[in-house]
Design an enzyme around this catalytic site. Structure first.
Site, PDB file in Angstrom:
ATOM      1  N   ASP A   1       1.754   2.814   6.857  1.00  0.00           N
ATOM      2  CA  ASP A   1       1.542   1.979   8.040  1.00  0.00           C
ATOM      3  C   ASP A   1       0.535   0.910   7.655  1.00  0.00           C
ATOM      4  O   ASP A   1       0.161   0.786   6.489  1.00  0.00           O
ATOM      5  CB  ASP A   1       1.023   2.848   9.201  1.00  0.00           C
ATOM      6  CG  ASP A   1       1.478   2.338  10.560  1.00  0.00           C
ATOM      7  OD1 ASP A   1       1.357   1.106  10.792  1.00  0.00           O
ATOM      8  OD2 ASP A   1       1.952   3.149  11.374  1.00  0.00           O
TER       9      ASP A   1
ATOM     10  N   LYS B   1       3.244  11.481   3.543  1.00  0.00           N
ATOM     11  CA  LYS B   1       3.637  10.147   3.079  1.00  0.00           C
ATOM     12  C   LYS B   1       3.245   9.054   4.079  1.00  0.00           C
ATOM     13  O   LYS B   1       4.081   8.270   4.538  1.00  0.00           O
ATOM     14  CB  LYS B   1       5.144  10.093   2.803  1.00  0.00           C
ATOM     15  CG  LYS B   1       5.627  11.084   1.744  1.00  0.00           C
ATOM     16  CD  LYS B   1       7.132  10.968   1.527  1.00  0.00           C
ATOM     17  CE  LYS B   1       7.627  11.926   0.464  1.00  0.00           C
ATOM     18  NZ  LYS B   1       7.582  13.344   0.893  1.00  0.00           N
TER      19      LYS B   1
END
Length: 233
Positions: free
Chosen positions: A66, A63
């Protein structure tokens, strides 16, 4: 009975040694494994490489979430790993970065829409002005526009995702559904669960089924029971 490649078993176990022991117990009943955050800090990639070398398929459920540049660099490294699936959060900047980094490799990018543990009330508490279904719809359309290979959603939204993908001319779009619970098992913390057969009929391409298998007294027997439920669908 042999393994069904549509069944993914998560190795959400405390240590890599525990994960290796589970793979040994499951034997030829399972061919596809998910490695998540629990094993990320304890040689999860080493485990992934070993499982690939033994002929298994690997789903890196990390997952990524950023800024685009960081996701791109991370996904570029993972694209050389030989793994099969990688999750990123379903935000356009994140998805675009992962698709760019993947390039011509065989790694397929999956966008996580709404976690299967979340309810509509949870989303309101988090500040979203959408129901789970509405948010999934929005994110599936964004995922298709960004060029990812598929999405992760609960079985309850699988039919909606399949309809959107088919309408967009992408019938091969992957729909991976966690929260799969056979009728003989407990739902645990999955708020939007469904049986294996129901998830496949709704349009899922792959099912993630964990504790009903890995917490069973006989994990291999439990896995084969799930495979039996999937047969013919």
């Amino acid at each position: 009975m042999t393994a069904d490649p549509r069944l993914i078993v998560p190795l959400d176990l405390p240590t890599v040694d525990d994960a290796r022991a589970m793979v040994e117990r499951l034997g030829d009943a399972v061919s596809f494994y998910k490695i998540g955050l629990e094993l990320l800090a304890s040689d999860g990639m080493g485990l992934a490489h070993d499982l690939k070398a033994s002929g298994k398929s690997i789903f890196l459920d990390w997952k990524l979430h950023d800024i685009g540049a960081t996701v791109e660099r991370s996904a570029r490294v993972l694209a050389t790993s030989g793994c099969d699936l990688l999750t990123v959060h379903a935000e356009p900047q994140v998805m675009q970065a992962a698709v760019k980094a993947r390039g011509d490799s065989s790694l397929k990018i999956l966008a996580v829409t709404v976690l299967t543990s979340l309810t509509d009330a949870d989303l309101v508490e988090m500040g979203y002005a959408f129901t789970a279904r509405d948010l999934v719809e929005r994110r599936v359309r964004q995922a298709l526009a960004c060029g990812v290979d598929g999405i992760v959603s609960s079985p309850h939204e699988a039919a909606l995702a399949r309809e959107i993908a088919n309408d967009a001319g992408q019938p091969e779009f992957l729909i991976v559904t966690p929260g799969v619970r056979p009728e003989w098992s407990a739902k645990n913390d999955q708020a939007r669960a469904a049986t294996p057969a129901d998830a496949l009929r709704a349009g899922a391409t792959h099912l993630v089924c964990g504790r009903p298998i890995t917490a069973a007294n006989d994990p291999r027997e439990a896995a084969l029971k799930v495979v039996t439920e999937m047969a013919g669908i």
